[in-house]
Structure formats: structure tokens, C-alpha cells
Design an enzyme around this catalytic site. Structure first.
Site, PDB file in Angstrom:
ATOM      1  CG  ASP A  99      12.293  11.696   2.990  1.00 47.12           C
ATOM      2  OD1 ASP A  99      11.166  12.003   2.555  1.00 47.12           O
ATOM      3  OD2 ASP A  99      13.111  11.006   2.359  1.00 47.12           O
ATOM      4  CG  ASP A 192       7.087  10.628   1.195  1.00 47.72           C
ATOM      5  OD1 ASP A 192       7.881  10.052   0.430  1.00 47.72           O
ATOM      6  OD2 ASP A 192       6.070  10.064   1.653  1.00 47.72           O
ATOM      7  CD  GLU A 245       8.096  10.513  -3.820  1.00 46.93           C
ATOM      8  OE1 GLU A 245       8.385   9.379  -4.209  1.00 46.93           O
ATOM      9  OE2 GLU A 245       7.312  10.699  -2.873  1.00 46.93           O
ATOM     10  CG  HIS A 314      14.040   5.424  -1.093  1.00 45.52           C
ATOM     11  ND1 HIS A 314      13.982   6.703  -1.616  1.00 45.52           N
ATOM     12  CD2 HIS A 314      12.865   5.230  -0.444  1.00 45.52           C
ATOM     13  CE1 HIS A 314      12.832   7.252  -1.287  1.00 45.52           C
ATOM     14  NE2 HIS A 314      12.128   6.387  -0.572  1.00 45.52           N
ATOM     15  CG  ASP A 315      10.496   4.785  -3.442  1.00 49.45           C
ATOM     16  OD1 ASP A 315      10.633   4.089  -2.421  1.00 49.45           O
ATOM     17  OD2 ASP A 315       9.999   5.931  -3.431  1.00 49.45           O
TER      18      ASP A 315
HETATM   19  O1  TEU Z   1       7.051   7.243  -2.532  1.00 49.44           O
HETATM   20  C1  TEU Z   1       5.911   7.572  -3.231  1.00 49.44           C
HETATM   21  C2  TEU Z   1       5.521   6.776  -4.419  1.00 49.44           C
HETATM   22  O2  TEU Z   1       4.475   7.053  -4.926  1.00 49.44           O
HETATM   23  C3  TEU Z   1       6.251   5.663  -5.010  1.00 49.44           C
HETATM   24  O3  TEU Z   1       7.456   5.939  -5.518  1.00 49.44           O
HETATM   25  C4  TEU Z   1       6.059   4.455  -4.128  1.00 49.44           C
HETATM   26  O4  TEU Z   1       6.937   4.364  -3.097  1.00 49.44           O
HETATM   27  C5  TEU Z   1       6.021   3.138  -4.779  1.00 49.44           C
HETATM   28  O5  TEU Z   1       7.198   2.846  -5.387  1.00 49.44           O
HETATM   29  C6  TEU Z   1       4.798   2.953  -5.568  1.00 49.44           C
HETATM   30  O6  TEU Z   1       4.903   1.928  -6.447  1.00 49.44           O
HETATM   31  C7  TEU Z   1       7.312   7.845  -1.310  1.00 49.44           C
HETATM   32  C8  TEU Z   1       8.572   7.270  -0.718  1.00 49.44           C
HETATM   33  O7  TEU Z   1       9.648   7.566  -1.553  1.00 49.44           O
HETATM   34  C9  TEU Z   1       8.376   5.805  -0.501  1.00 49.44           C
HETATM   35  O8  TEU Z   1       9.538   5.159  -0.068  1.00 49.44           O
HETATM   36  C10 TEU Z   1       7.263   5.635   0.503  1.00 49.44           C
HETATM   37  O9  TEU Z   1       6.934   4.286   0.639  1.00 49.44           O
HETATM   38  C11 TEU Z   1       6.008   6.398   0.097  1.00 49.44           C
HETATM   39  O10 TEU Z   1       6.265   7.703  -0.372  1.00 49.44           O
HETATM   40  C12 TEU Z   1       5.091   6.549   1.266  1.00 49.44           C
HETATM   41  O11 TEU Z   1       5.627   7.425   2.211  1.00 49.44           O
END
Ligand code: TEU
Ligand code: CA
Length: 531
Positions: A99, A192, A245, A314-315
Site C-alpha cells: 500500500d 491509497d 484506489e 478492508h473498508d
Molecule cells: O480509503 C479511502 C476512502 O475514501 C474510503 O473507502 C474510506 O476509507 C471510508 O470508508 C470512507 O467512508 C483509503 C483506505 O482504504 C482506508 O482504509 C483509509 O482509512 C483511507 O484511505 C485513508 O488513508
């Protein structure tokens, strides 16, 4: 398209290191734990592992807040462990991508600590201003926090200050970090929130329900410039790739990031299909409507040059709980989703635990949650006078902790011998790797079979995509290559459905033991259609 790049011809598996495997029984997954499961991944058919952050971090956002880009978090092990992981994976023909979190650092990163001094050469690494603008953070609330007499910008938590890409020194630092890891033999990066890294101006944004300010930093020309530089000066010197992402991108914006002639990224994670079961934002979920979901996937398949196909990360909540039925039709619907994930055009990504059908957490109390985003939204909901049962329901459906429960290796968990950092799901009793590997009919063995088919199959790897039928429940599409053709038929509902038209051909794989003249609950099949 005849010759595929290695990343187009690969199955990618995402590991969330905290939750994958704990080798020293401190309750936290770690790198030696991952090494101990490489054979499992090899057997599954994984070619590339995407590791969520393992860098040194105060863990405000579980590693997405980096304190030192060139050090491994002590919870996860040492640099030696990391080198060992790269080596052991390589021995098994598995590559690793890491990442790359460069929109922000941790507020405990030395650059940021230095930057608090207005005279420091690091001041300009971040966005410091006398007054905040009206931008709001991805985690809700203002995107500015006051420190001494000035404010700094953070699109995520206040412990994640945004880096300033107007400063060429920041770009140099990023290049250096990328070289450092690529030289170690990693195969690229998952980048990210890469499409928001460059802020055009810090003017007030037009008021929006979420993410006020977005128009000033989303998919900017400056971002494209940064990506072109990183591609030319770093990525092109290695056999490696990037997957971005990219939040809130359209198919057009996705292509502008990945078309080969643009020389920026190799593929991106779109979010549109993940947003089809919500109103405005993820906390307000609607009932899952397969039609909207399938149409979105179909549009991305047809319009985007090369897709990164995923149903979980993971989100996001667990796909079987969200798009399937994790009770009555657990096996059927998880397998049907596997068919979708692995028969689309593009590179398939599987998130840890998806291959055994791990489900949402169904926590009952706020104390069970760990994720900062969940805690913030719970508190915000309270301020807005949302009743407690409703706030808990929001989290139950949408919390990121749904995907972060420890991997279920055995009936008793098998993740750790001590207390895991996040509560395990009691359904480990019957949803676990050990039992799944012994049951020929398991979700896991279905994944294995399907991956094996895909690996030796040009139709799935290279074939074109056409949708043939989309209804409230049914998705039929074909993949065509060199005169050969598959039809993939998915019933995304529990209702028994008639075939909209007859399909003749040989059954290649399905989640029911035989073919019937109707489509049963969550039935999914792939048929090789005769010429
Ligand atoms: O996620 C970015 C993002 O915009 C979303 O998916 C967010 O995590 C959240 O779910 C908004 O509702 C990335 C990473 O995948 C996430 O784990 C991090 O928290 C975020 O960036 C910040 O680095
Ligand atoms: Ca550990």
C-alpha cells in the site's frame, strides 16, 4: 489484446495484516503469520498479494497513518521478516504489492513534527494556513485542525495531515520511498486515495452533503502530472504495476488514469458498484437492488480499459452479507458472487476470508467496534439525535470492522491463542478454512476450482464482455474470445426464476450439483456455448 501483462494475468489476494494470522500470540496479525500461510495462498491459486500497510504507524487508522515509510511496524515484525516474506513468496511464485499512502502521513511523522515550526523547511510539506476553509473530511467534520496558531489540512483524520504536492520536495520523497521498496523486489503498489492527492486551490468549496471542497482536489491535472512523473521516473524502471484506489471516479475519469498511452496508473478500483446500495453516503443503506448493481458493473466492463474487479476490501462490508444471503443461502450466494468476481474481464481481487464466505460482524454494542470512522459516525449520530438502535444499525451495515474481524482458520479461530485485537465472529464454528478445505462442496473449493479454470483459459482472461440480460434478479453476460464463448448466468436473488431465453451448451461450473430448467436461489453457472 494478445499478450497480457503479468498483472493482467493474475489473481490478487488482499491481506489486512492485523487480521490475517498472529504468529506470536499478542492478538495482532503479523508478517511471520503471513509467511506461515503462504502455502495456503499458493494452493488457492494466488499470484499476487496486496498487503495493506505494514509500516511504522501510531495506528490511528490502522496503518493508513504512516510514521516511517521505511520501517515495519513492530506489531507486524521487523524489516528482516518483511524481506523474508518477499523471498518466501517469490519461492512460491507469488509477488507482493504494498500500500502506498501518500495523500497524507501520520501527524507523528518527523516531517509533520518539523513542519509545526513556521520557519522549518518542512513547513511547506503540508498545508498550513491562518484560517481554515469550509472543506469537510472523509471521516466527517471539518478537514482542518488548529495547532499552535495555524490550521493544517487533513482530508481524513486529524492524525493524517495531507501532504502538499505543490512542493517538488514532497514528490522527491515519494519517489525515494517507492524506489526503496521496489528495490527490495516488490511488484508494485496499491495507491491509497490517489486521485485526491493534488489540491488545485484551497478556496471554499460549494456546499455538499458530504465532502465539501471535492471539486478543488478530485482528479486534478496536477494529480495526473504527479502520476506521470512517478510512472516515468520510478515505475518504468521495474517490472511492477500500480492499482489506484480512486474514490468517486466515473468510467471516463478511470480511463484518464489508466489508458496505456496516458502512462499513469495500470488499473483502478472504482467505487460505483459499491455505491449502488446507498443514498448519498454509505451510512444510509438501501435494500440491495441487483439491477442497479449489475448495470453499473456492466458499464464499467464495457467502458473501462482494464478493470480491477473486487467485491470486498478492508473498508467494505462482507459481500455475502451485502449482496447475497449469509443465512439460508450462505454457500450458494457466496459461490455465485465468486463466479461474478472471477468471470469478469480484468484482474480479480479477492479479500481475505471472502474465499470461505466470511460474513459481517453483527456487533451488538459500540464497545465492540475499533474503527475510528465507526466511532466518529456513532458520536456524530448522537449529536444529531439519531436513536441508539439506529446508530448501531448504521454500523452493523456499513462499519469497516465488518471486514476486519480476524481470519477464521479453524473452529476455535486459529488466528491467535490470546485475545484478538478485534472480536472474532462466533460463526468461525462453521465458517473456517480447516473445515472448508475438507468439504469438497465448500466455498473455498469452489474458489479453487474456478481459479484453476480461469488460469488456463483465454476466454476468461482475454475475452470481450457483453451483457445479454439484466433484470431485477438475473444477470447474463458472455465472454467471447477467438470464436469461443462462455455465458455466465447469475440469479442474484433468492427467488426461483425462469431463464429469459434458452441457453444450450456444456456446463463448465455451477454452484448447484446439476442444471435445472429454472434458475434456483442464487444459482450461478458458466456455460460453454457451442459454436
Ligand atoms: O480509503 C479511502 C476512502 O475514501 C474510503 O473507502 C474510506 O476509507 C471510508 O470508508 C470512507 O467512508 C483509503 C483506505 O482504504 C482506508 O482504509 C483509509 O482509512 C483511507 O484511505 C485513508 O488513508
Ligand atoms: Ca502478533
Amino acid at each position: 489484446m494478445s499478450n497480457l501483462k503479468f498483472w493482467q494475468d493474475a489473481i490478487v489476494y488482499q491481506i489486512y495484516p492485523r487480521s490475517f494470522m498472529d504468529s506470536n500470540n499478542d492478538g495482532i496479525g503479523d508478517i511471520p503469520g503471513i509467511i506461515s500461510k503462504l502455502d495456503y495462498l499458493k494452493e488457492l491459486g494466488v499470484d499476487i498479494i496486496w498487503l495493506s500497510p505494514v509500516y511504522d504507524s501510531p495506528n490511528d487508522d490502522n496503518g493508513y497513518d504512516i510514521r516511517d515509510y521505511k520501517a515495519i511496524h513492530k506489531d507486524f515484525g521487523t524489516m528482516e521478516d518483511m524481506d523474508n516474506l518477499i523471498l518466501e513468496a517469490k519461492k512460491r511464485g507469488i509477488r507482493i504489492i504494498m500500500d502506498l499512502v501518500i495523500n497524507h502521513t501520520s501527524d507523528e511523522h518527523p516531517w509533520f513534527i518539523e513542519s509545526k515550526n513556521p520557519d522549518s523547511p518542512y513547513r511547506n510539506y503540508y498545508y498550513w494556513r491562518d484560517k481554515p476553509n469550509n472543506w469537510t473530511s472523509f471521516f466527517s467534520g471539518s478537514a482542518w485542525t488548529k495547532e499552535n496558531d495555524a490550521y493544517y489540512l487533513h482530508l481524513f483524520s486529524k492524525k493524517q495531515p495531507d501532504l502538499n504536492f505543490h512542493n517538488p520536495k514532497v514528490l522527491d520523497e515519494v519517489k525515494d520511498i517507492m524506489h526503496f521498496w521496489l528495490k527490495k523486489g516488490i511488484a508494485g503498489f496499491r495507491c491509497d486515495v490517489i486521485n485526491v492527492i493534488f489540491k488545485n486551490t484551497l478556496d471554499d468549496g460549494k456546499k455538499r452533503l458530504v465532502l465539501t471542497g471535492l471539486e478543488h482536489y478530485h482528479s486534478t491535472e496536477g494529480c495526473h502530472r504527479v502520476l506521470k512523473t512517478l510512472r516515468k521516473e520510478v515505475m518504468d524502471h521495474y517490472e511492477a504495476f500500480t492499482v489506484g484506489e480512486t474514490v468517486l471516479v466515473t468510467t471516463k475519469q478511470a480511463n484518464e488514469l489508466i489508458l496505456p498511452e496516458r502512462e499513469e496508473l495500470d488499473m483502478v478500483f472504482g467505487f460505483e458498484h459499491m455505491e449502488t446500495d446507498q443514498i448519498n453516503n454509505k451510512w444510509f443503506k438501501t435494500k440491495f437492488k441487483p439491477k442497479k448493481f449489475m448495470r453499473t458493473i456492466s458499464r464499467w466492463q464495457k467502458e473501462v480499459y482494464w478493470n480491477a474487479n473486487y467485491l470486498e476490501n478492508h473498508d467494505q462490508p462482507r459481500s455475502v452479507s451485502r449482496f447475497g444471503d449469509d443465512k439460508m443461502y450462505h454457500k450458494e450466494s457466496a459461490k455465485m458472487l465468486a463466479l461474478l468476481n472471477l468471470t469478469l474481464k480484468g484482474t480479480p481481487y479477492i479479500y481475505e476470508g471472502q474465499e470461505i464466505g466470511m460474513t459481517n460482524a453483527y456487533f451488538k454494542s459500540i464497545d465492540e467496534y475499533e474503527d475510528l470512522e465507526s466511532k466518529r459516525i456513532y458520536a456524530l449520530g448522537k449529536k444529531l439525535l439519531f436513536p441508539k438502535w439506529y446508530r448501531l444499525k448504521m454500523l452493523r451495515n456499513a462499519s469497516r470492522d465488518n471486514a476486519r474481524q480476524p481470519m477464521q482458520w479453524t473452529k476455535t479461530g486459529g488466528f491467535t491463542l490470546s485475545t484478538p485485537w478485534l472480536k472474532e465472529n462466533p460463526n468461525k464454528q462453521y465458517i473456517n478454512v480447516f473445515d472448508s478445505s475438507k468439504d469438497p462442496d465448500s466455498i473455498l473449493n469452489f474458489y479453487k476450482k474456478l481459479i484453476k479454470i480461469r488460469k488456463n483459459d483465454d476466454i476468461l482472461k482475454k475475452g470481450s464482455f457483453n451483457d445479454l440480460y439484466i433484470s431485477n434478479a438475473i444477470f447474463i453476460y458472455e465472454r467471447v474470445y477467438d470464436g469461443e464463448r462462455y455465458m455466465i448466468v447469475l440469479n442474484m436473488s433468492k427467488k426461483i426464476k425462469r431463464y429469459p431465453f434458452e441457453i444450450y451448451g456444456d456446463l463448465v461450473i455451477s454452484n448447484y450439483p446439476d442444471r435445472a430448467n429454472v434458475l434456483r436461489s442464487y444459482e450461478g453457472l458458466m456455460i460453454k456455448v457451442s459454436k
